[in-house]
Design an enzyme around this catalytic site. Structure first.
Site, PDB file in Angstrom:
ATOM      1  N   SER A   1     -31.141 -41.317 -42.897  1.00 37.42           N
ATOM      2  CA  SER A   1     -30.585 -42.782 -43.298  1.00 37.42           C
ATOM      3  C   SER A   1     -31.479 -43.520 -43.814  1.00 37.42           C
ATOM      4  CB  SER A   1     -29.749 -43.193 -42.101  1.00 37.42           C
ATOM      5  OG  SER A   1     -29.581 -44.633 -42.378  1.00 37.42           O
TER       6      SER A   1
ATOM      7  N   MET B   1     -19.820 -49.907 -44.743  1.00 38.85           N
ATOM      8  CA  MET B   1     -19.496 -50.963 -43.540  1.00 38.85           C
ATOM      9  C   MET B   1     -19.273 -52.384 -44.581  1.00 38.85           C
ATOM     10  SD  MET B   1     -22.578 -49.912 -41.421  1.00 38.85           S
ATOM     11  CE  MET B   1     -23.452 -49.025 -42.541  1.00 38.85           C
TER      12      MET B   1
ATOM     13  N   MET C   1     -23.665 -52.401 -46.470  1.00 35.37           N
ATOM     14  CA  MET C   1     -23.314 -53.313 -45.696  1.00 35.37           C
ATOM     15  C   MET C   1     -22.931 -54.608 -46.322  1.00 35.37           C
ATOM     16  SD  MET C   1     -25.996 -52.934 -42.420  1.00 35.37           S
ATOM     17  CE  MET C   1     -26.383 -51.214 -42.085  1.00 35.37           C
TER      18      MET C   1
ATOM     19  N   ASP D   1     -26.170 -46.306 -46.265  1.00 34.05           N
ATOM     20  CA  ASP D   1     -25.585 -47.558 -45.549  1.00 34.05           C
ATOM     21  C   ASP D   1     -25.302 -48.472 -46.327  1.00 34.05           C
ATOM     22  OD1 ASP D   1     -25.324 -46.283 -42.689  1.00 34.05           O
ATOM     23  OD2 ASP D   1     -27.682 -46.170 -42.963  1.00 34.05           O
TER      24      ASP D   1
ATOM     25  N   HIS E   1     -27.968 -39.997 -46.357  1.00 38.44           N
ATOM     26  CA  HIS E   1     -26.901 -41.257 -45.813  1.00 38.44           C
ATOM     27  C   HIS E   1     -27.398 -42.183 -46.261  1.00 38.44           C
ATOM     28  CE1 HIS E   1     -24.189 -42.405 -42.596  1.00 38.44           C
ATOM     29  NE2 HIS E   1     -25.049 -43.447 -42.470  1.00 38.44           N
TER      30      HIS E   1
ATOM     31  N   GLY F   1     -30.635 -50.733 -37.824  1.00 39.36           N
ATOM     32  CA  GLY F   1     -31.139 -49.300 -37.678  1.00 39.36           C
ATOM     33  C   GLY F   1     -31.995 -49.759 -36.195  1.00 39.36           C
TER      34      GLY F   1
ATOM     35  N   MET G   1     -19.643 -43.410 -34.541  1.00 40.97           N
ATOM     36  CA  MET G   1     -20.828 -44.512 -34.493  1.00 40.97           C
ATOM     37  C   MET G   1     -21.368 -44.510 -32.935  1.00 40.97           C
ATOM     38  SD  MET G   1     -21.541 -45.855 -37.397  1.00 40.97           S
ATOM     39  CE  MET G   1     -23.111 -46.698 -36.791  1.00 40.97           C
TER      40      MET G   1
ATOM     41  N   ASP H   1     -24.008 -41.178 -35.897  1.00 38.53           N
ATOM     42  CA  ASP H   1     -24.838 -42.316 -36.349  1.00 38.53           C
ATOM     43  C   ASP H   1     -25.105 -43.417 -35.585  1.00 38.53           C
ATOM     44  OD1 ASP H   1     -26.218 -43.694 -38.348  1.00 38.53           O
ATOM     45  OD2 ASP H   1     -24.493 -44.183 -39.562  1.00 38.53           O
TER      46      ASP H   1
ATOM     47  N   HIS I   1     -21.876 -44.351 -46.649  1.00 43.20           N
ATOM     48  CA  HIS I   1     -21.017 -45.020 -45.324  1.00 43.20           C
ATOM     49  C   HIS I   1     -21.038 -46.625 -45.626  1.00 43.20           C
ATOM     50  CE1 HIS I   1     -21.862 -46.191 -40.714  1.00 43.20           C
ATOM     51  NE2 HIS I   1     -20.538 -46.697 -41.105  1.00 43.20           N
TER      52      HIS I   1
HETATM   53  C1  DX5 Z   1     -26.318 -48.540 -38.590  1.00 49.63           C
HETATM   54  C2  DX5 Z   1     -26.354 -47.454 -39.828  1.00 49.63           C
HETATM   55  C3  DX5 Z   1     -26.880 -46.289 -39.516  1.00 49.63           C
HETATM   56  C4  DX5 Z   1     -28.501 -46.472 -39.248  1.00 49.63           C
HETATM   57  C5  DX5 Z   1     -28.956 -45.448 -37.961  1.00 49.63           C
HETATM   58  O1  DX5 Z   1     -25.184 -49.305 -38.813  1.00 49.63           O
HETATM   59  O2  DX5 Z   1     -24.879 -47.055 -40.021  1.00 49.63           O
HETATM   60  O3  DX5 Z   1     -26.962 -45.345 -40.439  1.00 49.63           O
HETATM   61  O4  DX5 Z   1     -29.334 -46.165 -40.427  1.00 49.63           O
HETATM   62  O5  DX5 Z   1     -30.279 -45.627 -37.695  1.00 49.63           O
HETATM   63  P1  DX5 Z   1     -30.808 -45.274 -36.357  1.00 49.63           P
HETATM   64  O6  DX5 Z   1     -30.954 -43.793 -36.757  1.00 49.63           O
HETATM   65  O7  DX5 Z   1     -32.199 -45.965 -36.773  1.00 49.63           O
HETATM   66  O8  DX5 Z   1     -30.297 -45.852 -35.166  1.00 49.63           O
HETATM   67 ZN    ZN Z   2     -24.778 -45.168 -41.444  1.00 50.95          ZN
END
Ligand code: DX5
Ligand code: ZN
Length: 252
Positions: free
Chosen positions: A34, A95, A63, A61, A59, A171, A164, A202, A93
């Protein structure tokens, strides 16, 4: 769980039922780095390093500052990365609220898989079909507080379910161990119903948690901080994947 003790065991007060996975299943375990934790000034180079270390899915993300309290990337960044990384699946992904409004743009930008949150979709079946209509693989995500049974009616039309294991938005958060139950439940449902969706996890996946995640039955492993957060990106990816594949007892 240590060695070949394959009976039920309790971890952090949770009863877990270890499964023995086959060698074939072990090779199907994939790492999806990610880039949320990457240095965005060097996004392409860092993504390529993670792929070089064994990542086979990227991956991404997305947001919107509404569904989650953070802002990240949109279709132009996905399109730019696609120019640098033409082949491997892009796992977008979303969000975001109202994902239907953006599915076409992410497909156009180069998404391969598009996942939407169950919690964000009033008409989840419609949204998943919309993703498929744009020639992307549809997937659904559940937050830590959302039970697996809310997905009963869509499991036959998704490419994967993303569990999740942190509350989405950031992260480097701590892995929520209750997600292991949900992964195990999905494995059982998939077997009972003869379905073929994959199971992705994730959040908080690192060298200390990846073994439990794989033994619970996840085969797509998202990792941000553990890959990009510190040290050598290639080595981090390589060690994490090696740990995932070696974590479970295997039979030929
Ligand atoms: C969080 C994201 C994740 C994030 C995971 O909302 O969807 O993909 O990057 O990060 P780590 O592996 O640092 O927990
Ligand atoms: Zn993610």
């Amino acid at each position: 769980m240590a060695g070949l003790n394959l009976g039920p065991y309790i971890h952090d007060g949770i009863l877990l039922l270890p499964r023995i996975i086959t060698r074939r299943e072990a090779t199907l375990i994939e790492l999806a780095p990610s880039v949320l934790s990457a240095n965005f000034a060097q996004l392409g180079a860092e993504a390529l390093a993670a792929i070089d270390g064994g990542g086979t899915v990227l991956h991404l993300d997305v947001m919107d500052g509404h569904f989650v309290p953070n802002l990240t990337i949109g279709p132009p960044v996905v399109a730019s990365l696609r120019k640098t990384i033409p082949k491997i699946p892009f796992d977008c992904h979303l969000m975001i609220e109202n994902p239907d409004d953006y599915v076409g743009a992410f497909a156009e930008a180069g998404a391969t898989w598009i996942s939407v949150h169950q919690e964000a979709c009033v008409h989840l079946n419609r949204t998943l079909h919309l993703i498929a209509s744009h020639n992307c693989e549809p997937a659904v995500v559940i937050n830590p507080a959302t039970p697996v049974h809310t997905l009963d009616e869509v499991l036959d039309i998704v490419h994967h379910v993303l569990v999740m294991s942190v509350n989405p938005g950031f992260g480097a958060q701590k892995f929520i161990r209750g997600s292991l139950h949900k992964i195990e439940a999905l494995v059982q449902i998939r077997e009972r119903r003869g379905l073929s969706f994959r199971i992705e996890v994730d959040g908080g996946v690192d060298l200390t948690t990846v073994g439990d995640v794989v033994r619970a039955g996840a085969d797509l492993l998202v990792a941000g901080n553990a890959v990009f957060g510190h040290g050598d990106i290639r080595e981090n990816a390589r060690k994490l994947l090696q740990s995932a594949r070696g974590a479970t007892a295997m039979r030929a």
